[in-house]
Design a protein around this motif. Sequence first.
Motif, mmCIF file in Angstrom:
data_model
loop_
_atom_site.group_PDB
_atom_site.id
_atom_site.type_symbol
_atom_site.label_atom_id
_atom_site.label_comp_id
_atom_site.label_asym_id
_atom_site.label_seq_id
_atom_site.Cartn_x
_atom_site.Cartn_y
_atom_site.Cartn_z
ATOM 1 N N ALA A 227 32.320 11.481 -23.545
ATOM 2 C CA ALA A 227 31.762 11.217 -22.216
ATOM 3 C C ALA A 227 30.371 10.905 -22.350
ATOM 4 O O ALA A 227 29.556 10.097 -21.688
ATOM 5 N N GLU A 228 29.863 11.659 -23.207
ATOM 6 C CA GLU A 228 28.278 12.056 -23.288
ATOM 7 C C GLU A 228 27.765 10.964 -24.094
ATOM 8 O O GLU A 228 26.689 10.274 -23.642
ATOM 9 N N ALA A 229 28.622 10.245 -25.027
ATOM 10 C CA ALA A 229 28.204 9.155 -25.853
ATOM 11 C C ALA A 229 28.641 7.973 -25.070
ATOM 12 O O ALA A 229 28.374 6.727 -25.768
ATOM 13 N N GLY A 230 29.015 7.860 -23.923
ATOM 14 C CA GLY A 230 29.655 6.651 -23.067
ATOM 15 C C GLY A 230 30.703 6.159 -23.602
ATOM 16 O O GLY A 230 31.017 4.805 -23.360
ATOM 17 N N ARG A 231 31.673 6.736 -24.483
ATOM 18 C CA ARG A 231 32.639 6.038 -25.040
ATOM 19 C C ARG A 231 33.811 6.221 -23.999
ATOM 20 O O ARG A 231 34.866 7.039 -24.457
ATOM 21 N N TRP A 232 33.974 5.569 -23.104
ATOM 22 C CA TRP A 232 34.914 6.070 -22.089
ATOM 23 C C TRP A 232 36.222 5.279 -22.302
ATOM 24 O O TRP A 232 37.278 6.028 -21.834
ATOM 25 N N GLN A 233 36.631 4.314 -23.319
ATOM 26 C CA GLN A 233 37.781 4.187 -23.591
ATOM 27 C C GLN A 233 38.527 5.288 -24.503
ATOM 28 O O GLN A 233 39.473 5.375 -24.274
ATOM 29 N N ASP A 234 37.635 5.822 -25.139
ATOM 30 C CA ASP A 234 38.213 7.110 -25.982
ATOM 31 C C ASP A 234 38.476 8.215 -24.946
ATOM 32 O O ASP A 234 39.303 9.002 -25.292
ATOM 33 N N VAL A 235 37.578 8.221 -24.042
ATOM 34 C CA VAL A 235 37.955 9.461 -22.914
ATOM 35 C C VAL A 235 39.274 9.192 -22.035
ATOM 36 O O VAL A 235 40.171 10.071 -22.122
ATOM 37 N N ASP A 236 39.608 7.645 -21.970
ATOM 38 C CA ASP A 236 41.016 7.421 -21.424
ATOM 39 C C ASP A 236 41.871 7.560 -22.265
ATOM 40 O O ASP A 236 43.140 8.318 -21.923
ATOM 41 N N LYS A 237 41.889 7.256 -23.481
ATOM 42 C CA LYS A 237 42.907 7.531 -24.561
ATOM 43 C C LYS A 237 43.157 8.845 -24.446
ATOM 44 O O LYS A 237 44.478 9.553 -24.788
ATOM 45 N N LEU A 238 42.176 9.778 -24.768
ATOM 46 C CA LEU A 238 42.190 11.332 -24.994
ATOM 47 C C LEU A 238 43.117 11.824 -23.754
ATOM 48 O O LEU A 238 43.903 12.687 -23.706
ATOM 49 N N ARG A 239 43.045 11.327 -22.523
ATOM 50 C CA ARG A 239 43.405 11.730 -21.356
ATOM 51 C C ARG A 239 45.073 11.509 -21.250
ATOM 52 O O ARG A 239 45.795 12.414 -20.675
ATOM 53 N N LYS A 240 45.244 10.265 -21.729
ATOM 54 C CA LYS A 240 46.701 9.928 -21.714
ATOM 55 C C LYS A 240 47.472 10.914 -22.893
ATOM 56 O O LYS A 240 48.470 11.282 -22.657
ATOM 57 N N VAL A 241 46.725 10.980 -23.922
ATOM 58 C CA VAL A 241 47.211 12.075 -24.948
ATOM 59 C C VAL A 241 47.428 13.400 -24.061
ATOM 60 O O VAL A 241 48.611 14.280 -24.262
ATOM 61 N N MET A 242 46.650 13.891 -23.469
ATOM 62 C CA MET A 242 46.686 15.133 -22.733
ATOM 63 C C MET A 242 47.807 15.202 -21.803
ATOM 64 O O MET A 242 48.534 16.002 -21.622
#
Length: 486
Positions: A440-455
Motif C-alpha cells: 500500500a505504501e508503494a502504491g501497488r494496489w493490485q498486489d494489495v488486492d491479490k494479497l487480500r484474496k489470499v487472506m
Amino acid sequence: MQMPSAPLVAAGARVSRRPNLSLLADRCATPRALARIHAAMLVSGRLAEDAFAATRLLAAYAALSPDPAAAALALLSSLPIPPNSFMLNTTLRALASSPDPAAAFPFFSRLRATGALAPGRHTFPFLLKAAARLPLVLPVAEQLHALAFRHGVHLDAYVANGLVRAYSVAGRLGDARRVFDAVPERNANLYTTVVSACAQNGRHEDAMAAFDEMVREGFEPGGAALSSVLSACARSASGGLEMGRRVHDLMLARGGAEGVILSTALVDMYAKNGAIREAMAVFEGMTERRVPAMWNALISGLAHHGQGERALDVFRRMQREGVPPNATTLVGALSACCHAELLDEARRLFMSMENEFGITPGIQHYGCMVYLLGQAGFLSEAEEMIRGMKCEPDTVIWGALLTACNNHGEIEIAERTVVEMLKLDPSNHGVYVVLSNLYAEAGRWQDVDKLRKVMKGARLSKIPGASRVCGSPEQRKLSPPEKVLI
C-alpha cells in the motif's frame, strides 16, 4: 628417656580386614563391577546379616542397570533376608534419580500388588521426584496426589514439598499453591520450593511474597531460596529493587562471605534493576571473579539499560583478567553493540567468535546481528546471514528482518521473508498485514488486492492496528496422558 607408645591394638586381638563392600557398591561405575561386589557379598554372607549392605546394593543396581526396575526386583527376590521399608524406599529413591525415572512406577506398582510396601510419608517424595522428571508430569502428579490423600499423608510437609515441585514443573502454580496453603506445619524446605516454583514460572511478585512470608515465619532462608528470590527481584515488574536490597541486607546481617552463586545473583538483580553503582560495588567486592556468569550478569545489565559502551569496557576487562567468555557473554556483548548502535564493533566480535573464543554462533548471536544490520539498512546482508546460519532460523529472526524491511520500505526481501516465515508457521497472520502495508505504501494496489484474496481464501482477517510481526501464539499439542500404574 622416651617411653614407647602404647600399641594401637591389644596383643592377640584380631584386626578386621573385612572390606567395606557397601562403600565399594556405591563407587561402582559399571554393572559388571557391581556384579563382582554382589558376588563378594554373597560369599562373605554379608547380605544375610547386613540390611544396610543389601540396601546399598539395591540402590547401586537401580542406578546402573539398563533396566533398573527389573534388576531391583530380581535382587529383592534373591535376598536371603526379607526386604524392609527402608530398603524399598531407598531403591525408589535411586530409581527416581536414575536416567530412567519412569522405572520407579512399575517397581512401585509391583510392591503394592504384592503387599511388600505400604506407601507412607517416606515413599511419596521419591515417587513425586520421579514424576517431576517425566515428559508429562501432570497426570502422574495428580494420581500420586490422590493416592497420598487416600493414605492420609498429603498434608505432610515432605510429601507436600514433592507435590508443589511436581505441580510447578507442570506449570500448575495454582494447584501448587493450594497444596502449600493446606499444610498446617510447614518447614524451610517447603517454603524454598514455593519460592523457587514461583520464580521459575515467571510469577516474580508471588516469589517475593512467599519469601517475605518465609522470613516472617522465622525460617532461615538457605542458598536456594536466596538465589531464587534474587532472580525474581531481577525480573519483577515492580518492587524488585526494594526487595532485593532487603535480601542483600539479610545476607549481610548473617555475616560471612557469600559464595559466587549468590554474589552473581546480587549483581544480576542490581544490574537488571538499573542500580549499576550497587551492582559494581558487589562485583568489585568479590575476591573470586573467575566465573563468567558474574561478568555476564554485569555486561547484560549494562547493555539492557543502554550503557552499551560501558558494557563493552567490562567485556574487554574480562578478557584482560583472563576470564574466558562463553556464549552468553557474547550475547551480552553483541546486545551492548545493539544498544550503542555499534555495527562495526558487532561485526568484529561476531567474526571472531569461533577463531578467537572457540564459540559457535547460536540463534541469539545471529539475532543481534540481524537486528543491527536491519536497523542500519543492510537488509541484503542480513538476509544472506540468515540463509547462511549454522543453526536453523526461527520465526523470531525472520520477523526481525521483516520488521526492518517494513521500516525501510524493502518489498522484495520482505516477500521472500514472508515465504520463509509461512513455511515455519502457516498460521502467522501478521506477515500478511506487514506485506499488505508495504504494498500500500508503494502504491501497488493490485498486489494489495491479490494479497487480500489470499487472506480471504485462507479465511484470515486483518488484525486491527497490526504494523509489525510479534510472533504468533505458541501452538501447543497436548499428547495423551502417560499410563502409569500406581
